[in-house]
Design an enzyme around this catalytic site. Structure first.
Site, PDB file in Angstrom:
ATOM      1  N   LYS A 113      41.243  43.288  34.684  1.00  0.00           N
ATOM      2  CA  LYS A 113      41.598  44.429  34.535  1.00  0.00           C
ATOM      3  C   LYS A 113      42.659  44.959  33.487  1.00  0.00           C
ATOM      4  O   LYS A 113      43.391  43.822  33.252  1.00  0.00           O
ATOM      5  CB  LYS A 113      41.650  45.351  35.591  1.00  0.00           C
ATOM      6  CG  LYS A 113      40.435  45.360  36.526  1.00  0.00           C
ATOM      7  CD  LYS A 113      40.448  46.448  37.772  1.00  0.00           C
ATOM      8  CE  LYS A 113      39.055  46.701  38.315  1.00  0.00           C
ATOM      9  NZ  LYS A 113      39.074  47.400  39.523  1.00  0.00           N
ATOM     10  N   ARG A 138      37.510  41.029  44.874  1.00  0.00           N
ATOM     11  CA  ARG A 138      36.550  41.015  43.856  1.00  0.00           C
ATOM     12  C   ARG A 138      36.616  40.555  42.597  1.00  0.00           C
ATOM     13  O   ARG A 138      37.602  41.176  41.802  1.00  0.00           O
ATOM     14  CB  ARG A 138      35.976  42.573  43.922  1.00  0.00           C
ATOM     15  CG  ARG A 138      34.786  42.578  43.031  1.00  0.00           C
ATOM     16  CD  ARG A 138      34.459  44.284  43.001  1.00  0.00           C
ATOM     17  NE  ARG A 138      33.313  44.606  42.203  1.00  0.00           N
ATOM     18  CZ  ARG A 138      33.322  44.808  40.859  1.00  0.00           C
ATOM     19  NH1 ARG A 138      34.266  44.622  40.019  1.00  0.00           N
ATOM     20  NH2 ARG A 138      32.153  45.054  40.222  1.00  0.00           N
TER      21      ARG A 138
END
Ligand code: 7PJ
Length: 300
Positions: free
Chosen positions: A245, A279
């Site tokens: 991210k 995740r």
């Protein structure tokens, strides 16, 4: 080693995901399987053919299946299949497009592999069809806020991940603001839990996710990581998605494909801070890293 039993005699930390029980006595890895047109290096054969029902389609399902198989071999306990891109500015998908993308892949994984399949969707119809295709869990970045979504999940025995997001993917990063970050996210998640329970979803089917990167500044994201233990008091397993991210990119100053080391560090920290499910894109590397935490904790 003996399975730890709680005072009531029920088994240790776990989550019910359809017919499967996900043991959370040690951290688990959820592997990301995007089935959006831009997510396969062959330039989107999946979507191009899905609409036409052409033969190319099965080739792409096979490709997705092989990727899922690899993630299982690498130690993923859950495969998260998503047909809607949540990137800011991504084109909206219709329910039918989502179904065409995810259902054949879920069916194939469920037929061929022994793993929990999670469907990454906000659409109640997709949740229902996914359950019929063998999915054991719904991962909804909108936390079942769409009309009928809690009921759709309650009608199955699927587990659900309720994630916090401020705004919608198209506008969430414009000016994220909170008076009290942790209190607001907690209140949101508990409200979603209450809604789910009202619809008939029981607590052992639910995990919570603070939603890294979803309507949060860089400072918000790192504060969330630092204060994540506060979310544990609600009594639900925590899922964290940090892989590649921009909160990683901003620190290491690298494009998406250069963020592996930063993502591993973030995954290790998230587990140290109480997350049970991580995740990720890079399953093998993350499983190795989490194994080191386990070794430290279990070796005498
Ligand atoms: C998350 C997710 C996350 C959950 C995405 C990306 C963006 N679902 N879906 N948590 N992120 N539960 O992977 O970069 O953090 S899509």
């Amino acid at each position: 080693m003996l399975q730890q039993q709680s005072a009531s005699g029920s088994p240790g930390p776990h989550m019910i995901c359809g017919p499967r029980r996900l043991d959370l006595s040690s951290p688990r890895v959820m592997g990301i399987l995007n089935v959006t047109p831009d997510s396969f290096s062959d330039g989107g054969a999946l979507s191009a053919s899905a609409e036409k029902g052409a033969g190319v389609f099965s080739v792409s399902v096979d490709k997705a299946l092989r990727r899922a198989e690899r993630m299982c071999q690498d130690g993923a306990c859950i495969i998260d299949v998503g047909g809607e891109s949540t990137r800011p500015g991504a084109a909206a998908v219709t329910e039918q497009q989502e179904l065409d993308r995810v259902i054949p892949v879920i069916e194939a994984i469920n037929r061929e592999l022994d793993v929990i399949v999670s469907v990454d969707t906000s659409a109640p119809a997709v949740m229902r069809e996914a359950a019929l295709a063998g999915a054991g869990m719904v991962n909804d970045i909108r936390a079942l806020r769409r009309e009928g979504a809690p009921e759709a999940v309650a009608a199955t025995s699927m587990g659900v991940c309720l994630m916090h997001m401020q705004g919608e993917p198209g506008n969430m990063q414009q000016a994220p603001a909170y008076d009290d970050l942790i209190a607001e996210i907690s209140a949101f998640l508990l409200q979603r839990v209450a809604d789910c329970e009202r619809a008939g979803i029981t607590r052992d089917h639910i995990c919570l996710d603070p939603g890294f990167g979803f309507g949060k500044t860089l400072a918000h994201n790192y504060r969330l990581l630092r204060e994540m233990p506060q979310f544990l008091s609600a009594g639900f397993p925590l899922l964290a998605g940090l892989s590649r991210k921009s909160m990683i990119g901003a620190v290491v100053n690298r494009q998406v494909d250069g963020r592996l080391a930063g993502s591993i560090a973030a995954a290790v920290l998230a587990v140290t801070q109480g997350a049970s499910i991580i995740r990720v894109h890079d399953v093998a590397e993350t499983v190795d890293a989490l194994g080191i935490i386990q070794a430290m904790q279990s070796q005498s």
